[in-house]
Design a protein around this motif. Structure first.
Motif, mmCIF file in Angstrom:
data_model
loop_
_atom_site.group_PDB
_atom_site.id
_atom_site.type_symbol
_atom_site.label_atom_id
_atom_site.label_comp_id
_atom_site.label_asym_id
_atom_site.label_seq_id
_atom_site.Cartn_x
_atom_site.Cartn_y
_atom_site.Cartn_z
ATOM 1 N N SER A 220 0.778 -1.205 0.170
ATOM 2 C CA SER A 220 0.017 0.054 -0.017
ATOM 3 C C SER A 220 1.064 1.269 0.081
ATOM 4 O O SER A 220 2.146 1.366 0.811
ATOM 5 N N ALA A 221 0.343 2.434 -0.764
ATOM 6 C CA ALA A 221 0.988 3.451 -0.996
ATOM 7 C C ALA A 221 0.757 4.612 0.308
ATOM 8 O O ALA A 221 -0.180 4.728 0.940
ATOM 9 N N LEU A 222 2.147 5.099 0.762
ATOM 10 C CA LEU A 222 1.991 6.140 1.937
ATOM 11 C C LEU A 222 2.133 7.543 1.397
ATOM 12 O O LEU A 222 2.026 8.297 2.122
ATOM 13 N N GLY A 223 2.520 7.701 -0.072
ATOM 14 C CA GLY A 223 2.550 8.893 -0.469
ATOM 15 C C GLY A 223 4.194 9.259 -0.643
ATOM 16 O O GLY A 223 5.081 8.563 0.054
ATOM 17 N N ASP A 224 4.590 10.179 -1.226
ATOM 18 C CA ASP A 224 6.132 10.591 -1.517
ATOM 19 C C ASP A 224 7.012 9.441 -1.963
ATOM 20 O O ASP A 224 8.111 9.382 -1.591
ATOM 21 N N GLY A 225 6.493 8.579 -2.697
ATOM 22 C CA GLY A 225 6.976 7.341 -3.202
ATOM 23 C C GLY A 225 7.200 6.679 -2.213
ATOM 24 O O GLY A 225 8.318 5.583 -2.161
ATOM 25 N N ARG A 226 6.697 6.254 -1.084
ATOM 26 C CA ARG A 226 7.026 5.409 0.118
ATOM 27 C C ARG A 226 5.745 4.447 0.095
ATOM 28 O O ARG A 226 4.592 4.697 -0.072
ATOM 29 N N TYR A 227 6.188 3.074 0.430
ATOM 30 C CA TYR A 227 5.172 2.318 0.472
ATOM 31 C C TYR A 227 5.335 1.342 1.987
ATOM 32 O O TYR A 227 6.398 1.320 2.573
ATOM 33 N N GLN A 228 4.485 0.773 2.236
ATOM 34 C CA GLN A 228 4.533 -0.185 3.432
ATOM 35 C C GLN A 228 3.721 -1.671 2.944
ATOM 36 O O GLN A 228 3.047 -1.610 2.127
ATOM 37 N N LEU A 229 4.129 -2.559 3.864
ATOM 38 C CA LEU A 229 3.734 -3.961 3.741
ATOM 39 C C LEU A 229 2.739 -4.174 4.756
ATOM 40 O O LEU A 229 3.003 -3.950 5.914
ATOM 41 N N THR A 230 1.364 -4.670 4.498
ATOM 42 C CA THR A 230 0.403 -4.888 5.447
ATOM 43 C C THR A 230 -0.191 -6.488 5.242
ATOM 44 O O THR A 230 0.023 -6.795 4.305
ATOM 45 N N PHE A 231 -0.762 -6.722 6.228
ATOM 46 C CA PHE A 231 -1.204 -8.156 6.182
ATOM 47 C C PHE A 231 -2.957 -8.162 5.893
ATOM 48 O O PHE A 231 -3.574 -7.388 6.491
ATOM 49 N N ARG A 232 -3.403 -9.032 4.877
ATOM 50 C CA ARG A 232 -4.903 -9.184 4.727
ATOM 51 C C ARG A 232 -5.341 -10.415 5.434
ATOM 52 O O ARG A 232 -5.041 -11.404 4.900
ATOM 53 N N PRO A 233 -5.870 -10.340 6.213
ATOM 54 C CA PRO A 233 -6.454 -11.494 7.312
ATOM 55 C C PRO A 233 -7.252 -12.323 6.321
ATOM 56 O O PRO A 233 -7.925 -11.769 5.591
ATOM 57 N N ARG A 234 -7.025 -13.594 6.302
ATOM 58 C CA ARG A 234 -7.998 -14.519 5.925
ATOM 59 C C ARG A 234 -9.535 -14.269 6.282
ATOM 60 O O ARG A 234 -9.812 -14.195 7.461
ATOM 61 N N LEU A 235 -10.355 -14.347 5.357
ATOM 62 C CA LEU A 235 -11.770 -14.237 5.779
ATOM 63 C C LEU A 235 -12.125 -15.609 6.305
ATOM 64 O O LEU A 235 -11.717 -16.505 5.823
ATOM 65 N N ARG A 236 -13.221 -15.483 6.966
ATOM 66 C CA ARG A 236 -13.901 -16.719 7.337
ATOM 67 C C ARG A 236 -14.312 -17.570 6.457
ATOM 68 O O ARG A 236 -14.293 -18.962 6.552
ATOM 69 N N SER A 237 -14.802 -16.990 5.251
ATOM 70 C CA SER A 237 -15.407 -17.719 4.170
ATOM 71 C C SER A 237 -14.129 -18.502 3.456
ATOM 72 O O SER A 237 -14.440 -19.804 2.925
ATOM 73 N N GLU A 238 -13.060 -18.136 3.513
ATOM 74 C CA GLU A 238 -11.814 -18.749 2.829
ATOM 75 C C GLU A 238 -11.472 -19.930 3.934
ATOM 76 O O GLU A 238 -11.256 -20.956 3.360
ATOM 77 N N GLU A 239 -11.538 -19.857 5.201
ATOM 78 C CA GLU A 239 -11.337 -20.874 6.025
ATOM 79 C C GLU A 239 -12.302 -22.030 5.910
ATOM 80 O O GLU A 239 -11.914 -23.260 5.935
ATOM 81 N N GLN A 240 -13.411 -21.717 5.781
ATOM 82 C CA GLN A 240 -14.445 -22.622 5.598
ATOM 83 C C GLN A 240 -14.476 -23.272 4.573
ATOM 84 O O GLN A 240 -14.593 -24.240 4.330
ATOM 85 N N ASN A 241 -14.093 -22.500 3.398
ATOM 86 C CA ASN A 241 -14.179 -23.320 2.061
ATOM 87 C C ASN A 241 -12.707 -24.335 2.089
ATOM 88 O O ASN A 241 -12.908 -25.336 1.285
ATOM 89 N N ALA A 242 -11.705 -23.767 2.838
ATOM 90 C CA ALA A 242 -10.463 -24.624 2.830
ATOM 91 C C ALA A 242 -10.905 -26.067 3.401
ATOM 92 O O ALA A 242 -10.386 -27.128 3.338
#
Length: 461
Positions: free
Chosen positions: A208-230
């Motif tokens: 994700s962009a922070l502006g001024d050419g800077r970026y960060q890495l964040t985690f996208r938590p798995r959704l409950r629907s993904e866990e159930q489908n697995a």
């Protein structure tokens, strides 16, 4: 299937370099495309008609290579999971041009900017994909799930199905799903807990962009629907594994537990991330306490994945029980034949066994050759995944050269120190000796080069 999301397209130049470095084949040769187009026109002639059964698919919203569709029904106190798997073998013959190309590729390669398919798109996103509102050939595995979550393969058949809905993880509503969807996944989860299973499914990371050419890495938590489908896929793969074992055939996915050194390294990683891991608590038990919405916990799951001895494929051997430690069971890969070469052969074997037929010689022969082919593909995929993460980490740190970071030494060898940064989900190496696992140190960022996807630290005084 991706380890990282790049909605900002910030990684585009670095990804191009990775594709070149690992010779990722974006296109198929003309003769392969022509063969796939001819195969796509084959009409299913050995399939029962199951278009009256309400199958649905559940995947990421943008997915078009749909391997699985499912329906659930009651049978007394048991649940019957009808799991329809794309019948890739109907379109691909042993030794034909498409098959030979698939053996060269092994798997579909997923990168943040797209994928390099195992089979041509006319099959994976067309004739063989279980898309909604169209009739498609499939192999339906019916798995009986009892009240305790124990599974048994009740039957398998080739059938034509017609998915009624393409559901997406981020928008699915309970009313769209079979009434017992929640109950089936609950039973599978409960059985896993009783077995002491410790599946690790790290969440995706996102740039994700922070502006001024800077970026960060964040985690996208798995959704409950993904866990159930697995859980549906897990139930089917466990049931198929048991059936193949009983028939003394098959190709199994095995994985050892992290060894003592790896577990100790993980304890240092937990220390670096500020997690409290009781000294006498086993790794599997500690993993159950993790909350993947917490970025520190999510980072730890990535470390667990890296610390494992590595999964592999093994054919059936008399007197040997193939074991997948995180599953705490014998296990196969059968539910993603559009994306993994091995699954096509496991599906064919399970279909034969379930119907009292001999496993085709071509399948038995493939089981002996596939471990080496899949190991090569897995190694390549792992290297690409690591390169993509290194690229994203380098992008995140670019511009911070000269900054001091707190870190914990997780391992030491003749090449130097392996470290875990305390405030970022970054694992790196520092040259030099004079450190032991568990030491808290400071390191200085010397360079971060996204194009070369490299980060250089040195130990600070």
């Amino acid at each position: 299937m991706k380890t990282l999301i790049d909605s900002t397209n910030a990684l585009i130049d670095g990804l191009a370099a990775i594709r070149l470095q690992f010779s990722v084949a974006d296109q198929f040769p003309a003769e392969i495309l022509a063969a796939a187009e001819a195969a796509a026109g084959r009409l299913p002639t050995e399939h029962a008609d199951r278009t009256d059964r309400r199958f649905v698919t559940l995947d990421p919203a943008t997915s078009t290579d749909l391997d699985q569709a499912f329906a659930i029904e009651r049978s007394g106190g048991d649940l019957l999971l009808h799991y329809a798997i794309a019948d890739v073998a109907w379109f691909v013959d042993d030794g034909d041009a498409v098959d030979q190309e698939a053996w060269r590729r092994g798997t579909t390669i997923y990168l943040p900017d797209g994928k390099a398919g195992l089979y041509p798109p006319i099959l994976t996103e067309g004739a063989a994909s279980l898309l909604p509102a169209v009739s498609r050939p499939a192999v339906i595995f019916t798995t009986r799930v009892d009240a305790d979550g124990n599974v048994h393969l009740d039957g398998a058949e080739r059938a034509v199905i017609r998915s009624t809905a393409k559901l997406a993880y981020d928008s699915v509503d309970a009313a769209d799903l079979p009434p017992d969807f929640d109950e089936l996944s609950r039973r599978i989860d409960a059985a896993e807990s009783r077995r002491g299973a410790a599946r690790v499914d790290p969440p995706e990371q996102e740039v994700s962009a922070l502006g001024d050419g800077r970026y960060q890495l964040t985690f996208r938590p798995r959704l409950r629907s993904e866990e159930q489908n697995a859980a549906l896929s897990l139930a089917s793969n466990l049931a198929i594994a048991d059936a193949l074992l009983a028939a003394r055939t098959g190709l199994f996915r095995v994985m050892p537990e992290p060894d003592e050194k790896a577990v100790q390294r993980l304890r240092h990683t937990a220390q670096a991330l500020g997690l409290t891991w009781p000294e006498m608590e086993p790794l599997a038990q500690f993993e159950k306490t993790l909350n993947l919405s917490d970025s520190r916990h999510a980072a730890f799951t990535l470390a667990v994945r890296r610390a494992s001895g590595g999964a592999s494929y093994v054919p059936y051997r008399e007197g040997v029980v193939p074991w997948h430690a995180p599953m705490a069971a014998s296990y196969v890969h059968a539910t993603a034949p559009l994306r993994r070469l091995a699954d096509r052969y496991v599906v064919r074997a399970a279909l034969a066994v379930a119907n009292g037929q001999p496993v085709p010689p071509a399948v038995s022969s493939a089981f002996e050759r596939l471990p080496q082919v899949m190991a090569r593909a897995d190694a390549r995929d792992g290297q690409i995944d690591r390169a993509v993460i290194d690229l994203a980490e380098a992008l995140m740190l670019k511009g911070s050269e000269g900054t001091l970071f707190k870190a914990v030494v997780t391992d030491a060898d003749e090449h130097g120190l392996r470290i875990q940064l305390c405030d970022l989900p970054v694992v790196a190496r520092v040259r030099g000796q004079g450190g032991t696992p568990g030491d808290r140190i400071q390191v200085k960022l010397i360079a971060a080069d996204p194009l070369r996807h490299t980060i250089t630290f040195e130990r600070a005084g």
